[in-house]
Design a protein around this motif. Structure first.
Motif, mmCIF file in Angstrom:
data_model
loop_
_atom_site.group_PDB
_atom_site.id
_atom_site.type_symbol
_atom_site.label_atom_id
_atom_site.label_comp_id
_atom_site.label_asym_id
_atom_site.label_seq_id
_atom_site.Cartn_x
_atom_site.Cartn_y
_atom_site.Cartn_z
ATOM 1 N N ALA A 1 10.495 2.034 25.961
ATOM 2 C CA ALA A 1 11.899 0.504 26.430
ATOM 3 C C ALA A 1 10.593 0.408 27.683
ATOM 4 O O ALA A 1 10.619 -1.810 27.773
ATOM 5 N N VAL A 2 11.185 1.282 28.385
ATOM 6 C CA VAL A 2 10.304 0.053 29.778
ATOM 7 C C VAL A 2 8.472 0.186 29.775
ATOM 8 O O VAL A 2 8.164 -0.884 30.132
ATOM 9 N N ARG A 3 8.093 1.353 28.623
ATOM 10 C CA ARG A 3 6.749 0.773 28.671
ATOM 11 C C ARG A 3 5.976 -0.637 28.317
ATOM 12 O O ARG A 3 5.297 -0.727 28.383
ATOM 13 N N PHE A 4 7.159 -1.321 27.187
ATOM 14 C CA PHE A 4 7.460 -2.009 26.365
ATOM 15 C C PHE A 4 7.148 -3.652 27.388
ATOM 16 O O PHE A 4 5.793 -3.715 27.722
ATOM 17 N N ALA A 5 8.363 -3.062 28.556
ATOM 18 C CA ALA A 5 7.972 -3.754 30.167
ATOM 19 C C ALA A 5 6.556 -4.466 30.240
ATOM 20 O O ALA A 5 6.187 -4.952 30.654
ATOM 21 N N LEU A 6 6.071 -3.062 31.368
ATOM 22 C CA LEU A 6 4.319 -2.992 31.290
ATOM 23 C C LEU A 6 3.755 -3.162 30.910
ATOM 24 O O LEU A 6 3.154 -3.547 31.357
ATOM 25 N N HIS A 7 4.145 -3.108 29.438
ATOM 26 C CA HIS A 7 2.613 -3.203 28.873
ATOM 27 C C HIS A 7 2.282 -4.425 29.239
ATOM 28 O O HIS A 7 1.496 -5.378 28.896
ATOM 29 N N HIS A 8 3.321 -5.911 29.565
ATOM 30 C CA HIS A 8 2.979 -7.155 29.717
ATOM 31 C C HIS A 8 2.147 -6.614 30.869
ATOM 32 O O HIS A 8 2.189 -6.734 32.026
ATOM 33 N N PRO A 9 0.498 -7.662 30.764
ATOM 34 C CA PRO A 9 -0.442 -8.216 32.339
ATOM 35 C C PRO A 9 0.669 -8.648 33.266
ATOM 36 O O PRO A 9 0.232 -8.061 34.399
ATOM 37 N N ALA A 10 1.500 -9.615 33.361
ATOM 38 C CA ALA A 10 2.211 -9.914 33.971
ATOM 39 C C ALA A 10 3.445 -9.014 35.391
ATOM 40 O O ALA A 10 3.572 -9.590 36.177
ATOM 41 N N VAL A 11 4.016 -8.479 34.362
ATOM 42 C CA VAL A 11 4.704 -7.571 35.336
ATOM 43 C C VAL A 11 3.591 -6.429 35.955
ATOM 44 O O VAL A 11 2.845 -5.676 35.335
ATOM 45 N N THR A 12 4.614 -5.862 37.333
ATOM 46 C CA THR A 12 3.621 -5.029 38.288
ATOM 47 C C THR A 12 4.493 -3.292 37.767
ATOM 48 O O THR A 12 4.456 -2.829 38.370
ATOM 49 N N GLU B 1 13.952 11.107 35.153
ATOM 50 C CA GLU B 1 13.617 10.250 34.423
ATOM 51 C C GLU B 1 12.479 8.794 34.232
ATOM 52 O O GLU B 1 11.880 8.911 33.432
ATOM 53 N N ALA B 2 13.015 8.688 34.926
ATOM 54 C CA ALA B 2 12.511 7.631 35.814
ATOM 55 C C ALA B 2 10.424 8.049 36.091
ATOM 56 O O ALA B 2 9.817 7.671 36.105
ATOM 57 N N LEU B 3 10.848 9.401 37.069
ATOM 58 C CA LEU B 3 9.284 9.818 37.331
ATOM 59 C C LEU B 3 8.778 9.718 35.873
ATOM 60 O O LEU B 3 7.422 10.223 35.901
ATOM 61 N N GLN B 4 9.716 10.478 35.143
ATOM 62 C CA GLN B 4 8.619 10.446 33.871
ATOM 63 C C GLN B 4 8.186 9.352 32.735
ATOM 64 O O GLN B 4 7.091 9.088 32.658
ATOM 65 N N LEU B 5 9.137 8.543 33.540
ATOM 66 C CA LEU B 5 8.241 6.922 32.444
ATOM 67 C C LEU B 5 6.955 6.612 33.621
ATOM 68 O O LEU B 5 6.039 5.820 32.809
ATOM 69 N N GLY B 6 7.199 7.037 35.162
ATOM 70 C CA GLY B 6 5.800 6.815 35.511
ATOM 71 C C GLY B 6 4.562 7.337 35.102
ATOM 72 O O GLY B 6 3.715 7.102 34.986
ATOM 73 N N ASN B 7 4.688 8.501 34.456
ATOM 74 C CA ASN B 7 3.547 9.712 34.302
ATOM 75 C C ASN B 7 3.588 9.721 32.253
ATOM 76 O O ASN B 7 2.341 10.121 31.990
ATOM 77 N N THR B 8 4.413 8.750 32.017
ATOM 78 C CA THR B 8 4.064 7.924 30.468
ATOM 79 C C THR B 8 3.085 7.724 30.279
ATOM 80 O O THR B 8 2.743 6.176 31.269
ATOM 81 N N ALA B 9 1.878 7.670 29.224
ATOM 82 C CA ALA B 9 1.286 6.560 28.937
ATOM 83 C C ALA B 9 1.638 5.578 28.303
ATOM 84 O O ALA B 9 2.103 5.207 27.945
ATOM 85 N N PRO B 10 0.283 4.255 28.987
ATOM 86 C CA PRO B 10 0.732 3.225 28.241
ATOM 87 C C PRO B 10 1.149 2.974 26.574
ATOM 88 O O PRO B 10 0.754 3.561 26.052
ATOM 89 N N LEU B 11 1.555 1.950 26.179
ATOM 90 C CA LEU B 11 1.340 1.870 24.760
ATOM 91 C C LEU B 11 0.107 0.970 24.401
ATOM 92 O O LEU B 11 0.062 0.418 25.363
ATOM 93 N N LYS B 12 -0.532 1.694 23.168
ATOM 94 C CA LYS B 12 -1.050 0.812 22.288
ATOM 95 C C LYS B 12 -0.677 -0.150 21.853
ATOM 96 O O LYS B 12 0.767 -0.702 21.889
ATOM 97 N N ASP B 13 -1.462 -1.545 22.141
ATOM 98 C CA ASP B 13 -1.349 -2.660 21.759
ATOM 99 C C ASP B 13 -0.521 -3.239 20.055
ATOM 100 O O ASP B 13 0.360 -2.987 19.936
#
Length: 298
Positions: free
Chosen positions: A242-253, A267-279
Motif C-alpha cells: 500500500a505504501v509502495r503504491f503511493a511512493l511509486h508516483h514520481p511526484a511523491v518524495t 514496520e515503517a523501517l521495513q517499508l523503507g527497505n522494500t523494493a518498489p512496485l513494478k509498473d
C-alpha cells in the motif's frame, strides 16, 4: 533507508518519514522511539503546533537537542488555540504566522525550522499575506523552506503560481487517488515534493476491517484490500504494498507514517527497505476500482 531530495530544495529526506502526531503522553518513551527512528535511517520528523497544544513540538525538540544537524524538522502553523483551550480557529494572517513561529522555535529548542508548513488553507485566505510571512521568515533564517498541507486543488494551484513552496503534504493512497487527476502532475512539473499521508487508508489496506471510505462502499474497499493482498503475495506485507503504491508516483518524495510504538516503527523501517512496485503491479492495483476525483475546491 533510501533518501530523496525534497522538491528543488537542498533537503534530503528519508523515503519513509515519522509522523509525530501519533506520539503519546509518555515523553521518555516517545523520545526513545524518535532516537531509534533516527538511528535506523529516518531523518524527517513532522509535527505541528496544534498537536497536544504544542507539547508534541516540545517532545521533538527535547529528542533532538544537540543533534540538530542530523534531522529534518517539519512543523505546521495556522491553527490558533483559543485562550480557554476549548478548540482552535483558523488564522493564516501574516501577524499570526510571525508570532507562532517564535513559539514553535522555543518549543523545538532550535533557531531554525527546516520545513514550515501552512496547516490547511482556503481560497478565501489572505494568501499573499501568508506568503509574505513565509518569505520574511526565510530571509530572517528562521525557516529554511516552506510548504502547505492541503488536499484542495484550488489552494494548491494558488501557492504553486504565487509562491516558492518546496512541498505539499496531502492524503494519497489506492483508496484516495484524487491527487492523480491534476495535482500530482502539476507538482511534479514544478519540482515541488509531495509528502504523502494516509497511504494505508486508516489501516484498511493493511488488514483493518473495511468500511465505507470517501465515495467507496465497504464492499469496494474490501475489494481493494484483497487486491493489495494478492499483489503482495509472499514477498511483501499488505502495508508495504500500500505504501509502495503511493511512493511509486514520481511526484511523491516521502510517505509520512504516524508512529506510536516500536512495532509500528519496525514496520515503517521495513517499508523503507522494500523494493518498489513494478509498473505492471501498480497498473493492476489501479484497475481494481475507478479513481475518485475531487468534488469540492476544484
Amino acid at each position: 533507508m533510501k533518501h530523496k531530495q525534497l522538491g528543488s530544495s537542498s533537503l534530503s529526506v528519508s523515503e519513509v518519514s515519522f509522523g509525530c502526531m501519533s506520539l503519546g503522553a509518555d515523553r521518555k518513551a516517545d523520545i526513545k522511539l524518535l532516537h531509534q527512528a533516527l538511528d535506523r535511517g529516518i531523518n524527517l520528523f513532522d509535527t505541528a503546533d496544534l498537536y497536544q497544544q504544542g507539547e508534541n513540538e516540545v517532545t521533538v525538540g527535547s529528542a533532538f537537542k544537540g543533534m540538530r544537524e542530523q534531522v529534518v524538522i517539519a512543523t505546521k502553523v495556522g491553527n490558533q488555540w483559543r485562550p480557554d483551550g476549548s478548540g482552535w480557529d483558523w488564522n493564516p494572517t501574516k501577524k499570526y504566522v510571525l508570532q507562532a513561529v517564535e513559539h514553535s522555535l522555543q518549543r523545538l529548542q532550535t533557531d531554525y525550522i527546516d520545513l514550515y508548513q501552512l496547516h490547511g488553507g482556503t481560497i478565501e485566505d489572505p494568501i499573499e499575506e501568508t506568503i509574505e510571512a513565509f518569505e520574511l521568515l526565510k530571509q530572517q533564517g528562521k525557516i529554511r523552506y516552506y510548504g502547505i498541507s492541503s488536499i484542495r486543488p484550488n489552494v494548491i494551484r494558488e501557492y504553486v503560481s504565487r509562491s516558492s513552496i518546496t512541498s505539499v503534504m496531502m492524503q494519497y493512497s489506492l483508496l484516495d487517488r484524487r491527487p492523480e487527476e491534476a495535482v500530482l502532475p502539476l507538482l511534479q512539473q514544478q519540482q515541488i515534493g509531495v509528502l504523502a499521508r494516509g497511504s494505508l487508508a486508516q489501516g484498511m489496506l493493511a488488514g483493518k476491517p473495511a468500511k465505507a471510505y470517501l465515495s467507496y462502499t465497504s464492499e469496494a474497499v474490501q475489494k481493494a484490500a484483497h487486491a493489495v493482498q494478492a499483489i503482495s503475495g509472499k514477498t511483501r506485507s499488505a502495508a508495504e504494498t500500500a505504501v509502495r503504491f503511493a511512493l511509486h508516483h514520481p511526484a511523491v518524495t516521502s510517505a509520512v507514517m504516524g508512529l506510536r510504538t516500536e512495532e509500528q516503527l519496525e514496520e515503517a523501517l521495513q517499508l523503507g527497505n522494500t523494493a518498489p512496485l513494478k509498473d505492471t503491479e501498480v497498473e493492476a492495483l489501479q484497475a481494481v476500482l475507478p479513481a475518485v476525483t475531487y468534488e469540492q475546491h476544484r
